[in-house]
Design an enzyme around this catalytic site. Structure first.
Site, mmCIF file in Angstrom:
data_model
loop_
_atom_site.group_PDB
_atom_site.id
_atom_site.type_symbol
_atom_site.label_atom_id
_atom_site.label_comp_id
_atom_site.label_asym_id
_atom_site.label_seq_id
_atom_site.Cartn_x
_atom_site.Cartn_y
_atom_site.Cartn_z
ATOM 1 N N ASN A 42 0.845 -1.256 -0.082
ATOM 2 C CA ASN A 42 -0.029 0.224 0.122
ATOM 3 C C ASN A 42 0.724 1.155 0.143
ATOM 4 O O ASN A 42 1.941 1.382 0.503
ATOM 5 C CB ASN A 42 -1.134 0.159 1.194
ATOM 6 C CG ASN A 42 -0.466 -0.080 2.542
ATOM 7 O OD1 ASN A 42 0.592 -1.017 2.616
ATOM 8 N ND2 ASN A 42 -1.134 0.404 3.502
ATOM 9 N N GLU A 44 0.401 5.470 0.511
ATOM 10 C CA GLU A 44 -0.780 6.323 1.098
ATOM 11 C C GLU A 44 0.022 7.827 0.564
ATOM 12 O O GLU A 44 1.169 7.777 0.545
ATOM 13 C CB GLU A 44 -0.573 6.237 2.556
ATOM 14 C CG GLU A 44 -1.174 4.958 3.193
ATOM 15 C CD GLU A 44 -1.528 4.645 4.754
ATOM 16 O OE1 GLU A 44 -0.854 5.800 5.385
ATOM 17 O OE2 GLU A 44 -2.145 3.969 5.001
ATOM 18 N N CYS A 53 -4.381 0.644 -2.370
ATOM 19 C CA CYS A 53 -4.095 -0.323 -1.669
ATOM 20 C C CYS A 53 -3.011 -1.456 -2.197
ATOM 21 O O CYS A 53 -2.649 -1.240 -3.453
ATOM 22 C CB CYS A 53 -5.576 -1.202 -1.578
ATOM 23 S SG CYS A 53 -6.749 -0.414 -0.653
ATOM 24 N N GLU A 55 -3.158 -4.605 -2.969
ATOM 25 C CA GLU A 55 -3.751 -5.555 -3.870
ATOM 26 C C GLU A 55 -3.625 -4.718 -5.230
ATOM 27 O O GLU A 55 -3.442 -5.354 -6.219
ATOM 28 C CB GLU A 55 -5.091 -5.723 -3.340
ATOM 29 C CG GLU A 55 -5.080 -6.783 -2.192
ATOM 30 C CD GLU A 55 -5.443 -5.881 -1.057
ATOM 31 O OE1 GLU A 55 -4.917 -4.792 -0.920
ATOM 32 O OE2 GLU A 55 -6.130 -6.338 -0.304
ATOM 33 N N CYS A 86 -10.400 -5.093 0.697
ATOM 34 C CA CYS A 86 -11.305 -3.955 0.649
ATOM 35 C C CYS A 86 -12.241 -4.354 -0.657
ATOM 36 O O CYS A 86 -11.884 -4.902 -1.446
ATOM 37 C CB CYS A 86 -10.820 -2.461 0.860
ATOM 38 S SG CYS A 86 -10.360 -2.028 -0.896
ATOM 39 N N CYS A 89 -10.628 -3.277 -3.949
ATOM 40 C CA CYS A 89 -9.763 -4.423 -4.418
ATOM 41 C C CYS A 89 -10.488 -5.647 -4.771
ATOM 42 O O CYS A 89 -9.960 -6.146 -5.815
ATOM 43 C CB CYS A 89 -8.689 -4.625 -3.048
ATOM 44 S SG CYS A 89 -7.599 -3.200 -3.143
HETATM 45 N N1 THU Z 1 -5.340 -1.139 2.445
HETATM 46 C C1 THU Z 1 -5.034 -2.103 1.676
HETATM 47 O O1 THU Z 1 -3.581 -2.009 1.219
HETATM 48 N N2 THU Z 1 -5.590 -3.161 1.133
HETATM 49 C C2 THU Z 1 -6.837 -3.291 1.711
HETATM 50 O O2 THU Z 1 -7.358 -4.007 1.041
HETATM 51 C C3 THU Z 1 -7.395 -2.780 2.561
HETATM 52 C C4 THU Z 1 -6.639 -1.382 3.026
HETATM 53 C C5 THU Z 1 -4.361 -0.288 3.011
HETATM 54 C C6 THU Z 1 -4.934 1.258 2.608
HETATM 55 C C7 THU Z 1 -4.232 2.132 3.671
HETATM 56 O O3 THU Z 1 -3.221 2.516 3.372
HETATM 57 C C8 THU Z 1 -4.408 1.150 4.964
HETATM 58 O O4 THU Z 1 -4.559 -0.018 4.315
HETATM 59 C C9 THU Z 1 -5.244 1.594 6.007
HETATM 60 O O5 THU Z 1 -6.623 1.498 5.355
#
Ligand code: THU
Length: 134
Positions: A42, A44, A53, A55, A86, A89
């Site tokens: 991920n 940010e 994310c 994925e 999520c 994804c």
């Molecule tokens: N995140 C993912 O990388 N994958 C997911 O399926 C859910 C959330 C990350 C996004 C963000 O950087 C952190 O987790 C908190 O939401």
């Protein structure tokens, strides 16, 4: 690649996560049809909504490498119970890994397995775009 090694690849990818705001690091590894492994973490943004994310980073990296279909997905987080992908994804994974086994793991060896169909029943994809109207 064995499912265990795919988890190792996702665990390594997780260490590259750029998650200074949530501190929630996620690693993903996808196995393409020919066995090639593509990883994602991920990323940010200070403009939080632009965060991507792990994925989807992995799927998009795979597409850049010429892969459009993945047969296995591993997702790793440092949580007591493994973290499912999520909704956004799930949609992208449905389009590029509809038959995939999805392996969720944490850092202490807990592993859960699902199919993409279990995670996203009745998914939307290009088939609907081609369906003629009534
Ligand atoms: N995140 C993912 O990388 N994958 C997911 O399926 C859910 C959330 C990350 C996004 C963000 O950087 C952190 O987790 C908190 O939401």
């Amino acid at each position: 690649m064995t499912p265990d090694l795919l988890i190792v690849a996702a665990t390594e990818a997780r260490t590259r996560a750029f998650a200074p705001y949530s501190k929630f690091q996620v690693g993903a590894a996808l196995e393409a049809e020919d066995g090639t492994v593509v990883r994602g973490c991920n990323v940010e943004s200070a403009s939080y909504g632009l965060t991507m994310c792990a994925e989807r980073v992995a799927v998009f990296a795979g597409i850049l490498q010429g892969f459009h279909c993945f047969r296995r997905v591993a997702i790793v987080t440092d949580t007591a119970t493994p973290t499912p992908p999520c909704g956004a994804c799930r949609q992208i994974l449905w389009e590029f890994a509809p038959e995939a086994e999805v392996i969720l793991a944490n850092l202490t060896g807990t592993v859960e397995r699902f199919t993409m169909r279990e995670l996203l029943p009745h998914g939307f994809d290009a088939k609907q775009l081609r369906e003629p109207g009534v």
